[in-house]
Design an enzyme around this catalytic site. Structure first.
Site, short mmCIF file in Angstrom:
data_model
loop_
_atom_site.label_atom_id
_atom_site.label_comp_id
_atom_site.label_asym_id
_atom_site.label_seq_id
_atom_site.Cartn_x
_atom_site.Cartn_y
_atom_site.Cartn_z
N TYR A 56 28.86 43.15 69.52
CA TYR A 56 28.76 42.21 68.40
C TYR A 56 29.85 42.50 67.37
O TYR A 56 29.79 43.49 66.64
CB TYR A 56 27.37 42.28 67.75
CG TYR A 56 26.22 42.03 68.71
CD1 TYR A 56 26.38 41.21 69.82
CD2 TYR A 56 24.98 42.63 68.51
CE1 TYR A 56 25.33 40.99 70.71
CE2 TYR A 56 23.93 42.41 69.39
CZ TYR A 56 24.12 41.59 70.48
OH TYR A 56 23.09 41.38 71.37
N HIS A 122 23.63 46.63 78.44
CA HIS A 122 23.84 45.29 77.90
C HIS A 122 24.29 44.28 78.97
O HIS A 122 25.39 44.37 79.50
CB HIS A 122 24.90 45.36 76.78
CG HIS A 122 24.90 44.16 75.88
ND1 HIS A 122 25.60 44.13 74.71
CD2 HIS A 122 24.30 42.96 75.98
CE1 HIS A 122 25.43 42.96 74.12
NE2 HIS A 122 24.64 42.23 74.89
P1 NAD Z 1 18.81 33.42 67.62
O1 NAD Z 1 18.09 32.57 68.59
O2 NAD Z 1 18.03 34.39 66.82
O3 NAD Z 1 19.68 32.46 66.67
C1 NAD Z 1 20.50 32.99 65.68
C2 NAD Z 1 21.08 31.87 64.85
O4 NAD Z 1 20.00 31.19 64.19
C3 NAD Z 1 21.98 32.36 63.73
O5 NAD Z 1 22.96 31.37 63.47
C4 NAD Z 1 21.04 32.48 62.54
O6 NAD Z 1 21.72 32.38 61.29
C5 NAD Z 1 20.16 31.28 62.75
N1 NAD Z 1 18.83 31.43 62.18
C6 NAD Z 1 18.01 32.50 62.20
N2 NAD Z 1 16.85 32.23 61.59
C7 NAD Z 1 16.93 30.95 61.16
C8 NAD Z 1 16.03 30.10 60.47
N3 NAD Z 1 14.80 30.52 60.12
N4 NAD Z 1 16.42 28.84 60.18
C9 NAD Z 1 17.65 28.40 60.55
N5 NAD Z 1 18.56 29.16 61.21
C10 NAD Z 1 18.19 30.42 61.53
O7 NAD Z 1 19.96 34.16 68.44
P2 NAD Z 1 20.53 35.62 68.56
O8 NAD Z 1 21.04 36.11 67.25
O9 NAD Z 1 21.45 35.58 69.72
O10 NAD Z 1 19.30 36.50 69.00
C11 NAD Z 1 18.65 37.39 68.14
C12 NAD Z 1 19.06 38.82 68.40
O11 NAD Z 1 18.60 39.23 69.69
C13 NAD Z 1 20.58 39.08 68.44
O12 NAD Z 1 21.11 39.19 67.12
C14 NAD Z 1 20.60 40.37 69.21
O13 NAD Z 1 20.25 41.44 68.39
C15 NAD Z 1 19.51 40.15 70.25
N6 NAD Z 1 20.04 39.62 71.54
C16 NAD Z 1 20.31 40.49 72.53
C17 NAD Z 1 20.85 40.03 73.72
C18 NAD Z 1 21.16 41.01 74.80
O14 NAD Z 1 20.91 42.19 74.62
N7 NAD Z 1 21.70 40.61 75.92
C19 NAD Z 1 21.13 38.68 73.89
C20 NAD Z 1 20.83 37.81 72.87
C21 NAD Z 1 20.27 38.28 71.69
#
Ligand code: NAD
Length: 330
Positions: A56, A122
């Protein structure tokens, strides 16, 4: 905020987890001070779990999180950090024992920590050969666990088939945690196909659900260019946002409520990069926790059914995108 034990690890994580990919500017440039303020506020409000990766922002998210935790004044046992090994750029993966061992030291330095609570492989489906995870990566991480550099070991990825494959392999007993993303949300709930089996037969494994807003698709806002969903799925998400607007509902709130309804999930990760976003998500968690009438909440499933129906009509429900080289067995 309620905390749940991550499998049998003795590590307790908050129901809402702070996804740190926005701290690496993965969803657009953020103000670093705002990101740090969000981490501080989250800690004050009971969110103790933070998930990050060297991927990230190519190290940036870990550095920002490290600065935030250091300046929070909290004791080390007041927060839980998961970070990852193996993915370093869009197309750069290296799961060799040598690289992942070095990677943990690099992460410890950026995070300014003495140990990492959970170390995750990952996106294992991108490994040149998935069996390297079994033969090299997990044994290397197990050695780091014995040295006290990490407390628990896990795997992440998109095709759900990777989880049973690795959990039933010869290193399955070493895997403490799985982090699944994009497979238990309003657009796609395929994780349910394997979750019961994991809960019943692999009781030592803690399950984390990430990207419950489908990486921004379920927010009504434009998603980043790298978003892997097909045009059809993206169009369907626009229809879902319209449906919610007509019903005076907030699509992100409905998506988070849906995800929080699964008692077997230890923590639900949402990507957060500023205090405002944190507050919105905390409000949803609190609205559910303060709602004593759980049956009523389950009955509110009518909205969920209708949103899923919008995806279905668009032939976009449980439709997944290709990810990596591992095709699985079914
Ligand atoms: P997410 O589905 O959480 O979406 C994030 C987006 O939604 C961002 O733009 C954020 O600003 C926005 N958002 C968050 N809350 C909101 C709200 N209440 N209203 C409007 N917009 C909102 O996607 P993500 O960040 O990819 O997933 C969450 C976390 O999970 C990641 O940050 C990461 O830590 C983890 N993750 C891990 C993997 C992996 O290990 N392969 C893959 C995906 C995500």
């Amino acid at each position: 905020m309620e905390k749940r034990e991550l499998g049998n690890t003795g590590i307790h994580v908050s129901l809402l987890g702070f996804g740190c990919s926005p701290l690496g500017n993965e969803f657009g440039e953020i103000d670093e001070r705002g990101g740090i303020a969000a981490v501080h506020s989250a800690l004050d409000k009971g969110v103790n779990y933070f998930d990050v990766s060297p991927y990230y922002g190519r190290g940036k998210a870990e550095s920002v999180l490290g600065r935030a935790l250091k300046s929070s004044g909290k004791a080390r046992d007041e927060y839980v950090v998961s970070t990852k090994v193996g993915r370093y750029d869009v197309d750069t993966f290296d799961f060799s024992a040598e690289r992942v061992t070095k990677s943990v030291d690099e992460s410890l330095e950026r995070l300014q920590l003495e140990y990492i609570d959970v170390i995750l492989c990952h996106d294992v489906e991108f490994a040149e050969d998935i069996d390297i995870i079994i033969n090299e990566t997990i044994p290397a991480l197990d050695r780091l666990k014995n040295l006290g550099k990490v407390r628990a070991i896990g795997i992440t990825g998109y095709p759900i088939e990777i989880f049973p494959y690795l959990l039933t392999s010869k290193v399955g007993h070493i895997v403490d945690v799985i982090l699944s993303y994009g497979n238990l949300n309003l657009q796609n709930n395929r994780l349910l196909n394997i979750m019961r089996d994991i809960i019943e037969n692999k009781k030592h494994v803690g399950i984390i659900n990430a990207s419950v807003l489908c990486m921004g698709l379920l927010t009504g806002s434009k998603v980043p260019n790298w978003h892997p969903a097909s045009h059809k799925v993206k169009e369907a998400a626009v229809d879902v946002a319209k449906y919610c607007e007509e019903k005076k509902l907030v699509v992100a709130d409905e998506a988070l409520k849906y995800a929080l309804g699964f008692g077997d999930i230890c923590s639900t990760l949402v990507g957060i990069g500023d205090v405002d976003t944190l507050e919105k998500n905390l409000a949803v968690v609190n609205s559910i926790t303060n709602d004593n009438d759980n049956d009523k909440r389950m009955d509110d499933g009518a909205v969920v059914r209708e949103i899923i129906e919008v995806f279905r009509k668009n032939k976009a429900h449980n439709v997944r995108w290709n990810s990596g080289k591992f095709l699985g067995n079914n």
